[in-house]
Write a protein that holds these residues in place. Structure first.
Motif, PDB file in Angstrom:
ATOM      1  N   ARG A 134       1.276  -1.245  -0.328  1.00 40.53           N
ATOM      2  CA  ARG A 134      -0.233  -0.108  -0.403  1.00 40.53           C
ATOM      3  C   ARG A 134       1.149   1.226  -0.010  1.00 40.53           C
ATOM      4  O   ARG A 134       1.988   1.252   1.249  1.00 40.53           O
ATOM      5  N   ILE A 135       0.588   2.052  -1.201  1.00 42.81           N
ATOM      6  CA  ILE A 135       1.837   3.321  -1.259  1.00 42.81           C
ATOM      7  C   ILE A 135       0.525   4.476  -0.810  1.00 42.81           C
ATOM      8  O   ILE A 135      -0.348   4.406  -1.622  1.00 42.81           O
ATOM      9  N   THR A 136       1.703   5.512  -0.564  1.00 40.44           N
ATOM     10  CA  THR A 136       0.984   7.309  -0.081  1.00 40.44           C
ATOM     11  C   THR A 136       2.341   7.810  -1.134  1.00 40.44           C
ATOM     12  O   THR A 136       3.100   8.272  -0.154  1.00 40.44           O
ATOM     13  N   GLY A 137       1.726   8.858  -0.970  1.00 39.36           N
ATOM     14  CA  GLY A 137       2.904   9.970  -1.767  1.00 39.36           C
ATOM     15  C   GLY A 137       1.585  11.184  -2.857  1.00 39.36           C
ATOM     16  O   GLY A 137       0.790  11.178  -2.455  1.00 39.36           O
ATOM     17  N   LEU A 189      -3.199   0.690  -3.651  1.00 42.61           N
ATOM     18  CA  LEU A 189      -2.709  -0.714  -3.763  1.00 42.61           C
ATOM     19  C   LEU A 189      -2.273  -1.533  -4.893  1.00 42.61           C
ATOM     20  O   LEU A 189      -2.493  -1.441  -6.232  1.00 42.61           O
ATOM     21  N   LEU A 190      -0.880  -1.790  -4.582  1.00 36.26           N
ATOM     22  CA  LEU A 190       0.052  -2.526  -5.270  1.00 36.26           C
ATOM     23  C   LEU A 190       0.825  -3.745  -5.535  1.00 36.26           C
ATOM     24  O   LEU A 190       0.440  -4.019  -4.650  1.00 36.26           O
ATOM     25  N   ARG A 191       0.387  -4.613  -6.811  1.00 36.05           N
ATOM     26  CA  ARG A 191       1.085  -6.092  -6.734  1.00 36.05           C
ATOM     27  C   ARG A 191       2.582  -5.935  -6.443  1.00 36.05           C
ATOM     28  O   ARG A 191       3.073  -4.953  -7.495  1.00 36.05           O
ATOM     29  N   HIS A 192       3.262  -6.017  -5.534  1.00 35.78           N
ATOM     30  CA  HIS A 192       4.646  -5.530  -6.092  1.00 35.78           C
ATOM     31  C   HIS A 192       5.887  -5.865  -7.249  1.00 35.78           C
ATOM     32  O   HIS A 192       5.492  -7.033  -6.669  1.00 35.78           O
ATOM     33  N   THR A 193       6.061  -5.474  -7.881  1.00 36.34           N
ATOM     34  CA  THR A 193       6.918  -5.681  -8.662  1.00 36.34           C
ATOM     35  C   THR A 193       8.459  -5.550  -8.417  1.00 36.34           C
ATOM     36  O   THR A 193       9.376  -5.830  -9.944  1.00 36.34           O
ATOM     37  N   GLY A 194       8.439  -4.476  -7.697  1.00 36.47           N
ATOM     38  CA  GLY A 194      10.402  -4.274  -7.731  1.00 36.47           C
ATOM     39  C   GLY A 194      10.083  -2.325  -7.387  1.00 36.47           C
ATOM     40  O   GLY A 194       9.158  -2.252  -6.815  1.00 36.47           O
TER      41      GLY A 194
END
Lengths: 148, 303
Positions: free
Chosen positions: B226-229, B261-266
């Protein structure tokens, strides 16, 4: 023996909550070497979590050398974490209290002091190494009977 | 017949059509044996249809479903499967003892001791009429009936839906204890995601009759972030142009902030500008339930 409790809102992984509660009990002397931890069945019946969560917590404690499984008998405490040097009446605590008083006198807020202490701790203690990923093996009934 | 002992329930291109359309379509999944799978999805997603297919009460329209390698409804599969339906059908005029005898006579390999132990642990008198029991007690009797069958696979359709919070914990604790003792495979549907978080170690999420998520609960949480920015003003979704949209489960912009929300790919583009954390299972499931995207591992799923 200790009873576990789970804070479902804490954001801390359930297995880690179990690990922390055992560590805390070892620090406080609630658990001593030779004591048996509750079986996976006893824990999950009381707090309704997945049995693998308990096995994972116990494996982590075993990895840290705090407990050991004895086949057919259960999981037992190997060593204590209570340290005289960290007790409430120890000289180290008095020094820490004096240091906090000086920080406060210098105008630092509680959070500033905590951040400062955390950064010193980070310098002095290497970051904890992450436990290996836990993928529960497919279980047969027999593999769990070690706990009875 | 290939019988992979590590898979309890396997679907291959599974589909079931009713008059109103497809309840399940093109479903592929393999639920691991000895684990507790959460079956999650909105109403009408196909959860109950899947349970009925797994017990042989319904036949697939397309594809196939296998229980420990056997066809649902066949004697081999029936012996190993116990199903507790949402409404917990019990005969109200039977006593508890008669109910257990009923289970004993219908099942060759019956564990009377376990069934009685489960009933007694709830302080339920064996001579009580089932119709006079509280809902919590009736759930306990229904679970005693299910576990007395010595199932390899236990299917629970919203088992706790009508129970008060204390009885929910007690009933869930009972299921977990039996699983700890016998290594039973459980597939459990529920709308109470926070309850599943601690109970389940595998997740199958259905939406509109299709599989949206299937995997180890912990791995799923670790492979999503989960990213916030600060929102990127040059894109509609506020995310950096360089970010692979195939991995975006959901994204929303509020003022100058973007939350996704992302599938973490890198590594993320501009890594240090983001607050990044792993979602809780509940958070992850909610994101997939809200989202219409199907972030399959294959890149053709890009919206």
């Amino acid at each position: 023996m200790i009873a576990f409790r789970i804070d479902r809102r804490s954001g801390v992984a359930t297995y880690l909550q179990l690990v922390q509660q055992v560590r805390q009990a070892l620090r406080l002397g609630v658990l001593e070497p030779g004591d048996r931890l509750p079986t996976a069945r006893e824990v999950v019946e009381a707090i309704a979590v997945n049995p693998n969560t308990v096995l994972r917590a116990y494996r982590e404690l075993e990895r840290e050398g705090l407990v050991e499984p004895r086949p057919g008998r259960g999981t037992f405490v190997r060593r204590s974490l209570s340290r005289a040097a960290a007790a409430t009446d120890s000289p180290l605590r008095a020094e820490a209290a004096a240091w906090v008083a000086r920080a406060r006198a210098a105008g630092l807020e509680r959070e500033d002091v905590a951040a400062l202490a955390a950064s010193v701790l980070d310098d002095s203690f290497p970051p904890p190494e992450l436990p290996p990923p836990f993928i529960p093996a497919p279980r047969s009934p027999q593999t769990l009977e070690e706990d009875t | 017949m290939t019988d992979d002992p590590t898979t309890a329930l396997r679907a291959t291109r599974l589909g079931r059509r009713f008059r109103g359309g497809w309840a399940l379509r093109d479903c592929d999944f393999a639920l691991p044996a000895g684990r507790i799978t959460a079956l999650v999805g909105p109403n009408g997603a196909g959860k109950s249809t899947l349970f009925h297919l797994a017990t042989g009460l319904l036949r697939p329209t397309a594809g196939e479903l296998r229980v420990f390698g056997a066809e649902p409804g066949s004697p081999a599969a029936r012996d190993r499967t116990a199903f507790l339906a949402q409404d917990k059908p019990l005969y109200p005029r039977f006593t508890v003892e008669e109910t257990l005898r009923f289970g004993r006579e219908l099942n060759g390999d019956w564990d009377q001791a376990a069934a009685e132990r489960i009933v007694r642990a709830g302080d339920i008198p064996l001579d009580a009429r089932v119709g006079a029991l509280s809902q919590g007690q009736a759930t306990r009797v229904a679970l005693a009936l299910a576990f007395g069958k010595r199932p390899g696979l236990l299917l629970l359709d919203e088992p706790l839906a009508d129970l008060d919070p204390l009885v929910r914990i007690e009933a869930m604790g009972l299921v977990m204890a039996e699983v700890a003792d016998r290594g039973i495979t459980v597939v459990m549907s529920s709308h109470v995601l926070s309850e599943l978080e601690n109970a389940c170690d595998h997740v199958l999420l259905l939406k509109q009759g299709a599989v949206r998520l299937d995997g180890d609960a912990q791995q799923l949480c670790e492979t999503h972030v989960r990213i916030t920015g600060l929102a990127d003003p040059s894109t509609d979704d506020g995310l950096p142009p360089a970010l692979d949209r195939a991995g975006v489960v959901e994204a929303s912009v509020t003022g100058r902030q973007v939350h996704a929300l992302l599938r973490h790919t890198g590594p993320l583009p501009g890594d240090d500008r983001w607050v990044v954390e792993n979602p809780s299972l509940e958070d992850l499931l909610l994101a997939y339930l809200r989202s219409d995207s199907t972030p399959a591992p294959a890149p053709e799923a890009a919206a």
